[in-house]
Design an enzyme around this catalytic site. Structure first.
Site, PDB file in Angstrom:
ATOM      1  CG  ASN A   1      -1.215  -8.512   6.788  1.00  0.00           C
ATOM      2  OD1 ASN A   1      -0.581  -9.458   7.315  1.00  0.00           O
ATOM      3  ND2 ASN A   1      -0.940  -8.017   5.782  1.00  0.00           N
TER       4      ASN A   1
ATOM      5  NE  ARG B   1       0.996 -11.456   1.394  1.00  0.00           N
ATOM      6  CZ  ARG B   1       1.573 -10.508   1.788  1.00  0.00           C
ATOM      7  NH1 ARG B   1       1.124  -9.281   2.046  1.00  0.00           N
ATOM      8  NH2 ARG B   1       2.942 -10.451   1.976  1.00  0.00           N
TER       9      ARG B   1
ATOM     10  CB  THR C   1      -0.939  -0.037   1.105  1.00  0.00           C
ATOM     11  OG1 THR C   1      -1.720  -1.037   1.227  1.00  0.00           O
ATOM     12  CG2 THR C   1      -1.566   1.402   1.460  1.00  0.00           C
TER      13      THR C   1
ATOM     14  CD  GLN D   1      -3.335  -7.948  -1.098  1.00  0.00           C
ATOM     15  OE1 GLN D   1      -3.047  -6.822  -0.664  1.00  0.00           O
ATOM     16  NE2 GLN D   1      -2.718  -8.636  -0.026  1.00  0.00           N
TER      17      GLN D   1
ATOM     18  CG  ASN E   1      -4.644  -4.145  10.555  1.00  0.00           C
ATOM     19  OD1 ASN E   1      -4.394  -3.062  11.077  1.00  0.00           O
ATOM     20  ND2 ASN E   1      -4.032  -4.481   9.411  1.00  0.00           N
TER      21      ASN E   1
HETATM   22  C1  LIG Z   1       4.729   0.209   2.967  1.00  0.00           C
HETATM   23  C2  LIG Z   1       3.735  -1.309   3.208  1.00  0.00           C
HETATM   24  C3  LIG Z   1       2.755  -1.547   2.538  1.00  0.00           C
HETATM   25  C4  LIG Z   1       2.061  -2.846   2.654  1.00  0.00           C
HETATM   26  N1  LIG Z   1       0.755  -2.860   2.209  1.00  0.00           N
HETATM   27  C5  LIG Z   1       0.402  -4.275   2.223  1.00  0.00           C
HETATM   28  C6  LIG Z   1      -0.649  -4.603   1.356  1.00  0.00           C
HETATM   29  O1  LIG Z   1      -1.274  -3.630   0.560  1.00  0.00           O
HETATM   30  N2  LIG Z   1      -1.242  -5.695   1.436  1.00  0.00           N
HETATM   31  C7  LIG Z   1      -0.806  -6.697   2.106  1.00  0.00           C
HETATM   32  O2  LIG Z   1      -0.998  -7.860   1.835  1.00  0.00           O
HETATM   33  N3  LIG Z   1       0.388  -6.583   2.616  1.00  0.00           N
HETATM   34  C8  LIG Z   1       1.087  -5.447   2.832  1.00  0.00           C
HETATM   35  N4  LIG Z   1       2.083  -5.170   3.357  1.00  0.00           N
HETATM   36  C9  LIG Z   1       3.083  -6.084   3.985  1.00  0.00           C
HETATM   37  C10 LIG Z   1       4.075  -6.735   2.956  1.00  0.00           C
HETATM   38  O3  LIG Z   1       3.441  -7.069   1.606  1.00  0.00           O
HETATM   39  C11 LIG Z   1       4.973  -7.843   3.406  1.00  0.00           C
HETATM   40  O4  LIG Z   1       4.068  -8.874   3.899  1.00  0.00           O
HETATM   41  C12 LIG Z   1       5.856  -7.460   4.618  1.00  0.00           C
HETATM   42  O5  LIG Z   1       6.512  -6.117   4.150  1.00  0.00           O
HETATM   43  C13 LIG Z   1       6.864  -8.427   4.884  1.00  0.00           C
HETATM   44  O6  LIG Z   1       7.995  -8.599   3.738  1.00  0.00           O
HETATM   45  P1  LIG Z   1       9.391  -7.821   3.486  1.00  0.00           P
HETATM   46  O7  LIG Z   1      10.048  -8.279   4.995  1.00  0.00           O
HETATM   47  O8  LIG Z   1       9.883  -8.466   2.445  1.00  0.00           O
HETATM   48  O9  LIG Z   1       9.108  -6.477   3.545  1.00  0.00           O
HETATM   49  C14 LIG Z   1       2.693  -3.708   3.175  1.00  0.00           C
HETATM   50  C15 LIG Z   1       4.018  -3.517   3.862  1.00  0.00           C
HETATM   51  C16 LIG Z   1       4.737  -2.422   3.987  1.00  0.00           C
HETATM   52  C17 LIG Z   1       6.034  -2.193   4.357  1.00  0.00           C
END
Ligand SMILES: Cc1cc2nc3c(=O)[nH]c(=O)nc-3n(C[C@H](O)[C@H](O)[C@H](O)COP(=O)(O)O)c2cc1C
Length: 367
Positions: free
Chosen positions: A181, A230, A25, A97, A238
């Protein structure tokens, strides 16, 4: 033995490598419409085997944050078409998504200022983002109202309609249901947020019902081979909590197995936090085995805190796809950097949510 850079088939999706951009996001879609810069942003990252878009609301009721995109209006779909065209022009693959936030919302974001909806009228101990005087500001979520059972078919229908619009009108290669989430589908799954006494609460079968109905409706609309999902069995994101997640998620993946999905995407541990949570143990290998034993043929996608060595190990051990979140924000050419063991840019946390091109399309590629 497979490597991270080998092609793989995920349902109908023929992917050039196993490096996936996780959904992220970015709060840069005023009036729920992705802007021109979104096309640049996603196209810059098109060397990923698969791009998963930021969470995108299936309906106005599904909105929970300021300036996040939707999939329920013509202007939104036209804007997404510009994004998918830009990604396809670079040879990339992109799925959207599908998001319903449930109780993680605020009356200001809801149709006619109404209460957000939830399995039960329990306020989530979490925050959402509103724009106050032009500045993104964290605020407590509003008290939700419990959905009537008669409203649930409408929500299932909204998932299917959004999926059909995404593929047929906006040009997406497929869709991912956001079952993770602490959003609506996860709220129904978990007994911390679901206290219903009807067919959608109580037993595991009942709590999983809405997620499975929505998934089957999406599969009917666009085909299993274009559908992913997912899940996040133990994340506290949350205010999500279940007292016994292993049998719950085992049941879910066994029910998903016959649907011919493109992939199952699992967040291991606390989203964006520790991969293991002391008081929430979970056996992900057993979950994958249960899916396979039930005949599930979809690709198995893992996420959370992966770096190159961990991703290599995962693929060696039989995971098919690895999703990277923050590394993809800061590194448009992440696939090349992983392949060449090049250093990674660090993510700028201040520009993650909201803003313009800064921290969005201006992260440098190698060269
Ligand atoms: C800025 C940001 C926005 C995110 N938005 C979403 C989202 O829209 N949908 C979702 O399922 N997870 C979202 N996440 C979680 C990420 O998809 C991911 O699960 C999380 O960053 C862990 O992966 P990483 O360690 O590679 O960053 C978001 C994470 C971040 C940092």
């Amino acid at each position: 033995m497979s490597s991270l850079f080998d092609p793989v088939q995920a349902g109908d999706l023929k992917l050039a490598n196993r490096v996936v951009m996780a959904p992220l996001t970015r709060n840069r879609s005023p009036n729920a419409i992705p802007q021109e810069i979104a096309a640049t942003y996603y196209a810059q990252r098109a060397t990923a085997g698969l791009l998963i878009t930021e969470a995108t609301a299936i309906s106005h009721q599904g909105q929970g944050y300021a300036d996040v995109p939707g999939l329920y209006g013509t202007e939104q779909l036209d804007a997404w078409k510009r994004v998918t065209d830009a990604v396809h022009a670079k040879g990339g693959k992109i799925v959207v998504q599908l998001w319903h936030v449930g109780r993680v919302s605020h009356t200001e974001l809801q149709p006619e200022g109404g209460k957000p909806v939830a399995p039960s009228a329990i306020t989530a101990k979490t925050k959402t983002v509103l724009i106050k005087d032009g500045v993104p500001t964290f605020v407590a979520t509003s008290e939700p109202r419990a959905l009537d059972a008669e409203e649930l078919p409408g929500i299932v229908h909204a998932y299917a309609a959004a999926a059909r619009n995404a593929v047929e009108t906006a040009g997406f290669d497929g869709v991912e249901l956001h079952g993770a989430n602490g959003y609506l589908l996860d709220q129904f799954l978990k007994d911390g947020s679901n206290k219903r006494t009807d067919d959608y609460g109580g037993s595991i079968e009942n709590r999983a019902r809405l997620l499975l109905e929505a998934t089957r409706a999406v599969v009917d609309a666009v085909g299993g081979g274009k559908t992913g999902i997912r899940l996040s069995p133990v994340t506290p994101a949350n205010d999500a909590h279940d007292s016994d997640p292993q049998p719950l998620f085992t049941y879910v993946v066994k029910q998903l197995a016959p649907l011919g999905l493109a992939y199952v995407h699992v967040i291991e541990g606390a989203t964006g936090g520790p991969r293991e949570i002391e008081d929430r143990p979970f056996d992900y290998e057993a979950l994958k085995a249960a899916y396979r034993q039930a005949g599930g043929k979809g690709a198995w996608m893992v996420n959370n805190g992966y770096d190159k060595p961990l991703a290599d190990e995962a693929v060696k051990e039989g995971d098919d796809l690895v999703a990277f979140g923050k590394p993809f924000i800061a590194n448009p050419d992440l696939v090349r950097r992983l392949r060449e063991n090049a250093p990674l840019n660090e993510v700028d946390k201040a520009t993650m949510y909201g803003g313009g091109t800064k921290g969005y399309t201006d992260y440098p590629a190698l060269d």
